[in-house]
Design a protein around this motif. Structure first.
Motif, PDB file in Angstrom:
ATOM      1  N   THR A   1       0.844  -1.185   0.000  1.00 54.47           N
ATOM      2  CA  THR A   1       0.000   0.000   0.000  1.00 54.47           C
ATOM      3  C   THR A   1       0.881   1.236   0.000  1.00 54.47           C
ATOM      4  N   ASN A   2       0.630   2.152  -0.925  1.00 53.52           N
ATOM      5  CA  ASN A   2       1.378   3.394  -0.983  1.00 53.52           C
ATOM      6  C   ASN A   2       1.029   4.244   0.223  1.00 53.52           C
ATOM      7  N   ILE A   3       2.048   4.751   0.890  1.00 52.60           N
ATOM      8  CA  ILE A   3       1.843   5.514   2.118  1.00 52.60           C
ATOM      9  C   ILE A   3       1.166   6.844   1.837  1.00 52.60           C
ATOM     10  N   THR A   4       1.490   7.493   0.723  1.00 52.72           N
ATOM     11  CA  THR A   4       0.958   8.829   0.462  1.00 52.72           C
ATOM     12  C   THR A   4      -0.431   8.824  -0.157  1.00 52.72           C
ATOM     13  N   ASN A   5      -0.676   7.966  -1.159  1.00 49.27           N
ATOM     14  CA  ASN A   5      -1.969   8.035  -1.842  1.00 49.27           C
ATOM     15  C   ASN A   5      -2.871   6.821  -1.619  1.00 49.27           C
ATOM     16  N   GLY A   6      -2.402   5.797  -0.919  1.00 44.16           N
ATOM     17  CA  GLY A   6      -3.233   4.635  -0.606  1.00 44.16           C
ATOM     18  C   GLY A   6      -3.399   3.636  -1.739  1.00 44.16           C
ATOM     19  N   LYS A   7      -2.661   3.794  -2.846  1.00 44.42           N
ATOM     20  CA  LYS A   7      -2.749   2.852  -3.963  1.00 44.42           C
ATOM     21  C   LYS A   7      -2.289   1.475  -3.507  1.00 44.42           C
ATOM     22  N   ILE A   8      -2.960   0.439  -3.982  1.00 42.84           N
ATOM     23  CA  ILE A   8      -2.670  -0.929  -3.564  1.00 42.84           C
ATOM     24  C   ILE A   8      -2.187  -1.738  -4.760  1.00 42.84           C
ATOM     25  N   LYS A   9      -1.083  -2.476  -4.577  1.00 38.87           N
ATOM     26  CA  LYS A   9      -0.589  -3.438  -5.567  1.00 38.87           C
ATOM     27  C   LYS A   9      -0.527  -4.800  -4.901  1.00 38.87           C
ATOM     28  N   ILE A  10      -0.718  -5.851  -5.700  1.00 45.25           N
ATOM     29  CA  ILE A  10      -0.758  -7.207  -5.154  1.00 45.25           C
ATOM     30  C   ILE A  10       0.226  -8.094  -5.916  1.00 45.25           C
ATOM     31  N   TYR A  11       1.008  -8.864  -5.165  1.00 45.47           N
ATOM     32  CA  TYR A  11       1.918  -9.860  -5.727  1.00 45.47           C
ATOM     33  C   TYR A  11       1.401 -11.228  -5.300  1.00 45.47           C
ATOM     34  N   GLU A  12       1.052 -12.063  -6.270  1.00 44.45           N
ATOM     35  CA  GLU A  12       0.427 -13.346  -5.993  1.00 44.45           C
ATOM     36  C   GLU A  12       1.451 -14.463  -5.900  1.00 44.45           C
TER      37      GLU A  12
END
Length: 162
Positions: free
Chosen positions: A26-37
């Motif tokens: 989760t990006n600390i500044t904008n809250g964007k989420i990425k997932i690694y499966e």
């Protein structure tokens, strides 16, 4: 027939209950989420300075494994996707650029006028190999928070993204 039905029902329920894990960043500044499966090829750098490239597998909620080396999620410095195709293309471009630079040295030693032209072309091709590496962004712990979550929460995460 009844026993076969119960065995089939048990197998289906086990696969439905089994939970796959993912690394959620989760990006600390904008809250964007990425997932690694799981089984995704990644490149990890740890706080101890190790660099590991391989397929991602999970052992528990705090630990994952790459190349038979166990890593705690708290010790991750950075993570990024590392597809094999991109790595192969980068290596081919780098070797081609270095070969052109090497041939420019041979041409210069023999007194040819095209040595500078070959050198500039080879340098450009070699630099482009570095740019190919930069296409795939590096996610460091200075800008992202890392945690291991169940894949069943993935649908909830997708709705949070939007």
């Amino acid at each position: 027939m009844k026993n076969l039905f119960y065995c089939l029902l048990a197998l289906i329920s086990f696969t439905a209950i089994a939970q796959q894990k993912t690394i959620q960043i989760t990006n600390i500044t904008n809250g964007k989420i990425k997932i690694y499966e799981e089984n995704q090829r990644v490149k990890i750098r740890t706080l101890e300075g190790k660099k590991l490239v391989g397929n991602l597998t999970f052992t528990d909620n705090e630990t994952f494994v790459i190349n038979n080396q166990s890593i705690k999620i708290d010790s991750v410095l950075s993570i990024k996707k590392q597809p094999k195709l991109l790595g192969t293309i980068r290596t081919v471009v780098l070797v081609t650029g270095l070969a052109i630079v090497g041939s420019s040295i041979i041409v210069a030693a023999s007194g040819g006028n095209a040595a500078f032209l070959l050198f500039t072309v080879g340098s450009g091709v070699t630099i482009s190999a570095g740019l190919i590496e930069a296409i795939n962004s590096n996610n460091s712990n200075r800008q992202w928070k890392f945690k291991i979550v169940d894949a069943s929460l993935k649908a909830e995460l997708e709705t949070q993204k939007q």
